[in-house]
Design a protein around this motif. Structure first.
Motif, PDB file in Angstrom:
ATOM      1  N   VAL A  67       0.850  -1.184   0.000  1.00  0.00           N
ATOM      2  CA  VAL A  67       0.000   0.000   0.000  1.00  0.00           C
ATOM      3  C   VAL A  67       0.891   1.241   0.000  1.00  0.00           C
ATOM      4  CG1 VAL A  67      -0.262   0.019   2.522  1.00  0.00           C
ATOM      5  CG2 VAL A  67      -1.996   1.110   1.111  1.00  0.00           C
ATOM      6  N   LEU A  68       0.466   2.241  -0.764  1.00  0.00           N
ATOM      7  CA  LEU A  68       1.210   3.482  -0.902  1.00  0.00           C
ATOM      8  C   LEU A  68       0.323   4.632  -0.443  1.00  0.00           C
ATOM      9  CD1 LEU A  68       1.750   1.495  -3.541  1.00  0.00           C
ATOM     10  CD2 LEU A  68       3.351   3.280  -4.081  1.00  0.00           C
ATOM     11  N   TYR A  69       0.918   5.585   0.262  1.00  0.00           N
ATOM     12  CA  TYR A  69       0.196   6.759   0.754  1.00  0.00           C
ATOM     13  C   TYR A  69       0.918   8.009   0.282  1.00  0.00           C
ATOM     14  CZ  TYR A  69      -2.226   3.659   3.995  1.00  0.00           C
ATOM     15  OH  TYR A  69      -2.988   2.660   4.543  1.00  0.00           O
ATOM     16  N   ALA A  70       0.158   8.966  -0.227  1.00  0.00           N
ATOM     17  CA  ALA A  70       0.715  10.252  -0.631  1.00  0.00           C
ATOM     18  C   ALA A  70      -0.205  11.358  -0.138  1.00  0.00           C
ATOM     19  CB  ALA A  70       0.858  10.324  -2.145  1.00  0.00           C
ATOM     20  N   CYS A  71       0.396  12.461   0.221  1.00  0.00           N
ATOM     21  CA  CYS A  71      -0.342  13.621   0.712  1.00  0.00           C
ATOM     22  C   CYS A  71      -1.336  14.095  -0.344  1.00  0.00           C
ATOM     23  CB  CYS A  71       0.661  14.722   1.034  1.00  0.00           C
ATOM     24  SG  CYS A  71      -0.034  16.145   1.864  1.00  0.00           S
ATOM     25  N   LYS A  72      -2.570  14.307   0.073  1.00  0.00           N
ATOM     26  CA  LYS A  72      -3.634  14.753  -0.814  1.00  0.00           C
ATOM     27  C   LYS A  72      -3.472  16.245  -1.117  1.00  0.00           C
ATOM     28  CE  LYS A  72      -8.668  14.655  -1.183  1.00  0.00           C
ATOM     29  NZ  LYS A  72      -9.897  14.192  -0.519  1.00  0.00           N
ATOM     30  N   ALA A  73      -3.644  16.617  -2.365  1.00  0.00           N
ATOM     31  CA  ALA A  73      -3.610  18.020  -2.760  1.00  0.00           C
ATOM     32  C   ALA A  73      -4.978  18.644  -2.500  1.00  0.00           C
ATOM     33  CB  ALA A  73      -3.258  18.141  -4.234  1.00  0.00           C
ATOM     34  N   GLY A  74      -4.966  19.885  -2.076  1.00  0.00           N
ATOM     35  CA  GLY A  74      -6.215  20.591  -1.823  1.00  0.00           C
ATOM     36  C   GLY A  74      -6.033  22.082  -1.977  1.00  0.00           C
ATOM     37  N   PRO A  75      -7.071  22.844  -1.750  1.00  0.00           N
ATOM     38  CA  PRO A  75      -7.001  24.300  -1.936  1.00  0.00           C
ATOM     39  C   PRO A  75      -5.933  24.978  -1.078  1.00  0.00           C
ATOM     40  CG  PRO A  75      -9.274  23.594  -1.569  1.00  0.00           C
ATOM     41  CD  PRO A  75      -8.405  22.407  -1.356  1.00  0.00           C
ATOM     42  N   GLN A  76      -5.734  24.497   0.147  1.00  0.00           N
ATOM     43  CA  GLN A  76      -4.748  25.109   1.042  1.00  0.00           C
ATOM     44  C   GLN A  76      -3.316  24.678   0.721  1.00  0.00           C
ATOM     45  OE1 GLN A  76      -5.686  27.485   3.180  1.00  0.00           O
ATOM     46  NE2 GLN A  76      -7.743  27.157   2.378  1.00  0.00           N
ATOM     47  N   ALA A  77      -3.160  23.478   0.175  1.00  0.00           N
ATOM     48  CA  ALA A  77      -1.839  22.928  -0.159  1.00  0.00           C
ATOM     49  C   ALA A  77      -1.980  22.135  -1.463  1.00  0.00           C
ATOM     50  CB  ALA A  77      -1.335  22.045   0.974  1.00  0.00           C
ATOM     51  N   PRO A  78      -1.891  22.830  -2.613  1.00  0.00           N
ATOM     52  CA  PRO A  78      -2.198  22.193  -3.895  1.00  0.00           C
ATOM     53  C   PRO A  78      -1.088  21.342  -4.515  1.00  0.00           C
ATOM     54  CG  PRO A  78      -1.723  24.514  -4.222  1.00  0.00           C
ATOM     55  CD  PRO A  78      -1.687  24.267  -2.739  1.00  0.00           C
ATOM     56  N   ARG A 103      -4.644   8.364  -1.396  1.00  0.00           N
ATOM     57  CA  ARG A 103      -4.417   9.802  -1.409  1.00  0.00           C
ATOM     58  C   ARG A 103      -5.547  10.503  -0.652  1.00  0.00           C
ATOM     59  NH1 ARG A 103      -3.673   8.899  -7.677  1.00  0.00           N
ATOM     60  NH2 ARG A 103      -5.032   7.240  -6.983  1.00  0.00           N
ATOM     61  N   ASP A 104      -5.903   9.958   0.504  1.00  0.00           N
ATOM     62  CA  ASP A 104      -7.059  10.436   1.252  1.00  0.00           C
ATOM     63  C   ASP A 104      -6.738  11.428   2.355  1.00  0.00           C
ATOM     64  OD1 ASP A 104      -8.620   8.762  -0.277  1.00  0.00           O
ATOM     65  OD2 ASP A 104      -8.687   7.167   1.219  1.00  0.00           O
ATOM     66  N   PHE A 105      -5.465  11.653   2.668  1.00  0.00           N
ATOM     67  CA  PHE A 105      -5.110  12.467   3.829  1.00  0.00           C
ATOM     68  C   PHE A 105      -4.390  13.742   3.404  1.00  0.00           C
ATOM     69  CE2 PHE A 105      -5.311   8.064   5.179  1.00  0.00           C
ATOM     70  CZ  PHE A 105      -6.203   8.150   6.234  1.00  0.00           C
ATOM     71  N   TYR A 106      -4.881  14.868   3.924  1.00  0.00           N
ATOM     72  CA  TYR A 106      -4.254  16.166   3.680  1.00  0.00           C
ATOM     73  C   TYR A 106      -3.110  16.383   4.666  1.00  0.00           C
ATOM     74  CZ  TYR A 106      -8.440  17.569   1.043  1.00  0.00           C
ATOM     75  OH  TYR A 106      -9.449  17.657   0.127  1.00  0.00           O
ATOM     76  N   GLU A 107      -2.206  17.288   4.316  1.00  0.00           N
ATOM     77  CA  GLU A 107      -1.221  17.762   5.277  1.00  0.00           C
ATOM     78  C   GLU A 107      -1.999  18.323   6.465  1.00  0.00           C
ATOM     79  OE1 GLU A 107       2.711  20.611   5.352  1.00  0.00           O
ATOM     80  OE2 GLU A 107       1.205  20.964   3.825  1.00  0.00           O
ATOM     81  N   GLY A 108      -1.589  17.958   7.672  1.00  0.00           N
ATOM     82  CA  GLY A 108      -2.327  18.328   8.875  1.00  0.00           C
ATOM     83  C   GLY A 108      -3.130  17.168   9.430  1.00  0.00           C
ATOM     84  N   GLU A 109      -3.294  16.109   8.632  1.00  0.00           N
ATOM     85  CA  GLU A 109      -4.022  14.911   9.075  1.00  0.00           C
ATOM     86  C   GLU A 109      -3.063  13.739   9.302  1.00  0.00           C
ATOM     87  OE1 GLU A 109      -8.370  15.615   7.043  1.00  0.00           O
ATOM     88  OE2 GLU A 109      -6.909  14.495   5.867  1.00  0.00           O
ATOM     89  N   GLU A 110      -1.870  14.058   9.778  1.00  0.00           N
ATOM     90  CA  GLU A 110      -0.845  13.023   9.951  1.00  0.00           C
ATOM     91  C   GLU A 110      -1.247  11.966  10.971  1.00  0.00           C
ATOM     92  OE1 GLU A 110       0.950  16.340   7.838  1.00  0.00           O
ATOM     93  OE2 GLU A 110      -0.170  16.312   9.719  1.00  0.00           O
ATOM     94  N   LYS A 111      -1.943  12.351  12.018  1.00  0.00           N
ATOM     95  CA  LYS A 111      -2.365  11.360  13.024  1.00  0.00           C
ATOM     96  C   LYS A 111      -3.305  10.338  12.393  1.00  0.00           C
ATOM     97  CE  LYS A 111      -3.943  10.716  17.666  1.00  0.00           C
ATOM     98  NZ  LYS A 111      -5.056  10.845  18.515  1.00  0.00           N
ATOM     99  N   ALA A 112      -4.277  10.776  11.633  1.00  0.00           N
ATOM    100  CA  ALA A 112      -5.200   9.859  10.955  1.00  0.00           C
ATOM    101  C   ALA A 112      -4.460   9.024   9.912  1.00  0.00           C
ATOM    102  CB  ALA A 112      -6.342  10.640  10.308  1.00  0.00           C
TER     103      ALA A 112
END
Length: 187
Positions: A67-78, A103-112
């Motif tokens: 399984v691979l995890y990558a930080c999700k892009a969003g309006p605050q951190a694209p 790619r479900d987790f944004y920066e700031g959701e590191e605990k989840a």
């Protein structure tokens, strides 16, 4: 079975602040949120680094992720760089061992993120942004024994975590994939 090995990397090379080195999107267009040409080279090299022919890994602590995890892009951190760093590996592994690309987790959701990774099957690799990589390490280890900063200029290191008797150990493994990569460990 819960995850027994986690490999943590920083996303590959980014555009330079002075715009002398530009980001390039998937279709070759200029894109400040994408990797540079050298970054795409690293992303491609990570395929055989994490999935080598004959399972002859560059270092015995490495494993092919399920399984691979990558930080999700969003309006605050694209930034798409964490996702692009793992995209070639995800495409390759999807055809070989049906590896999941999360790619479900944004920066700031590191605990989840860490909670999800700890419950994932098989080895996992995470590509994230440098400023919160130590936080992810602290959450995995349950302490602050990992280096508490990831140098901004370094994209060529892997932090490998192994579960042993209910706890976790960590080692640093230099990638040494491209010319100029360093074997110097982080303090």
């Amino acid at each position: 079975m819960p995850c027994e090995k986690i490999m943590l990397i920083r996303h590959a090379e980014r555009p330079s602040p002075d715009k002398t080195i530009r980001g390039v999107g998937l279709s070759g267009e200029k894109d400040k949120e994408s990797l540079t040409v050298r970054g795409w080279q690293r992303a491609g090299a990570l395929v055989r680094y994490f999935a080598p022919l004959g399972d002859h890994f560059a270092h015995p602590a490495l494993a092919t992720p399920h399984v691979l995890y990558a930080c999700k892009a969003g309006p605050q951190a694209p930034s798409l760089r964490p996702q692009h760093t793992l995209l070639p590996l995800a495409d390759f592994l999807r055809g070989r061992n049906n590896a999941a690309f999360n790619r479900d987790f944004y920066e700031g959701e590191e605990k989840a993120l860490v909670e999800a990774v700890l419950g994932a099957p098989g080895p996992a690799v995470i590509a994230w942004k440098h400023n919160t990589l130590p936080l992810i390490a602290n959450l995995i280890l349950g302490d602050t024994s990992a280096p508490q900063s990831w140098p901004f200029s370094r994209v060529d290191m892997v932090w490998v975590f192994d579960r042993l008797s209910g706890g976790w150990t960590m080692i640093q493994v230099p990638q040494l994939l491209l010319a100029g990569d360093s074997d110097e460990l982080f303090a």
